[in-house]
Design a protein around this motif. Sequence first.
Motif, PDB file in Angstrom:
ATOM      1  N   GLY A  13      24.894 -17.445 -16.850  1.00 11.41           N
ATOM      2  CA  GLY A  13      26.106 -16.985 -17.520  1.00 11.41           C
ATOM      3  C   GLY A  13      26.964 -16.018 -16.733  1.00 11.41           C
ATOM      4  O   GLY A  13      28.086 -15.731 -17.134  1.00 11.41           O
ATOM      5  N   SER A  14      26.477 -15.505 -15.605  1.00 14.54           N
ATOM      6  CA  SER A  14      27.253 -14.496 -14.884  1.00 14.54           C
ATOM      7  C   SER A  14      28.581 -15.050 -14.366  1.00 14.54           C
ATOM      8  O   SER A  14      29.613 -14.369 -14.437  1.00 14.54           O
ATOM      9  N   GLU A  16      30.327 -17.401 -15.686  1.00 17.98           N
ATOM     10  CA  GLU A  16      31.204 -17.574 -16.849  1.00 17.98           C
ATOM     11  C   GLU A  16      31.863 -16.249 -17.213  1.00 17.98           C
ATOM     12  O   GLU A  16      33.067 -16.194 -17.477  1.00 17.98           O
ATOM     13  N   TYR A  17      31.075 -15.172 -17.237  1.00 22.96           N
ATOM     14  CA  TYR A  17      31.623 -13.856 -17.556  1.00 22.96           C
ATOM     15  C   TYR A  17      32.667 -13.434 -16.523  1.00 22.96           C
ATOM     16  O   TYR A  17      33.719 -12.889 -16.867  1.00 22.96           O
ATOM     17  N   GLU A  20      35.907 -15.447 -17.061  1.00 22.97           N
ATOM     18  CA  GLU A  20      36.639 -14.969 -18.234  1.00 22.97           C
ATOM     19  C   GLU A  20      37.303 -13.623 -17.970  1.00 22.97           C
ATOM     20  O   GLU A  20      38.444 -13.385 -18.387  1.00 22.97           O
ATOM     21  N   HIS A  21      36.614 -12.742 -17.257  1.00 26.92           N
ATOM     22  CA  HIS A  21      37.188 -11.436 -16.916  1.00 26.92           C
ATOM     23  C   HIS A  21      38.410 -11.606 -16.005  1.00 26.92           C
ATOM     24  O   HIS A  21      39.447 -10.967 -16.222  1.00 26.92           O
ATOM     25  N   HIS A  37      34.204 -24.100 -18.260  1.00 25.36           N
ATOM     26  CA  HIS A  37      32.836 -23.887 -17.795  1.00 25.36           C
ATOM     27  C   HIS A  37      32.170 -25.244 -17.583  1.00 25.36           C
ATOM     28  O   HIS A  37      32.015 -26.014 -18.530  1.00 25.36           O
ATOM     29  N   GLU A 132      31.542  -8.497 -12.578  1.00 24.28           N
ATOM     30  CA  GLU A 132      32.934  -8.508 -13.021  1.00 24.28           C
ATOM     31  C   GLU A 132      33.761  -7.435 -12.307  1.00 24.28           C
ATOM     32  O   GLU A 132      34.963  -7.600 -12.113  1.00 24.28           O
TER      33      GLU A 132
END
Length: 146
Positions: A13-14, A16-17, A20-21, A37, A132
């Motif tokens: 998930g990193s 994806e985060y 999004e950031h 994703h 991020e």
Amino acid sequence: MTKVTLISGSTMGSAEYVAEHMAEILEELGYETDVQHGPDLDSLPNEGLWLVVSSTHGAGDLPESIQSFAEEIEAQSPDLSNVQFGSVGIGSSEYDTFCGAIHKLNALLQDHGAKKIGETLEIDVQQHEIPEDPAGEWVKIWANEL
């Protein structure tokens, strides 16, 4: 308004985060964004700006969520000459294959005509507990190169 399509490949998930950031920051800078994703090739525009974010799995391998995307490019051999892209890799410098997945994706996209904008950001999770943070700073610089 210029649109940026953010493409992520992640195992835990990193990526994806991070995608999004960066989308939030790009929107603050006046860009329209579309975050996908592990997309299918057919769901992406075959022109414009892409920002590819991928973690590295195993021995420099692509995460499962983006493997089919890469396989589709190899199988369909699309003309990506109207695509410009930036790239962000996430990995651990403990491994010889540090950020190997993003290097494979860069080569694949360029082999099909896409033009890379800027340097690839390689985030080392050994140095950045929150990936991020460096991605947020990098995307501002990348946006200035557009």
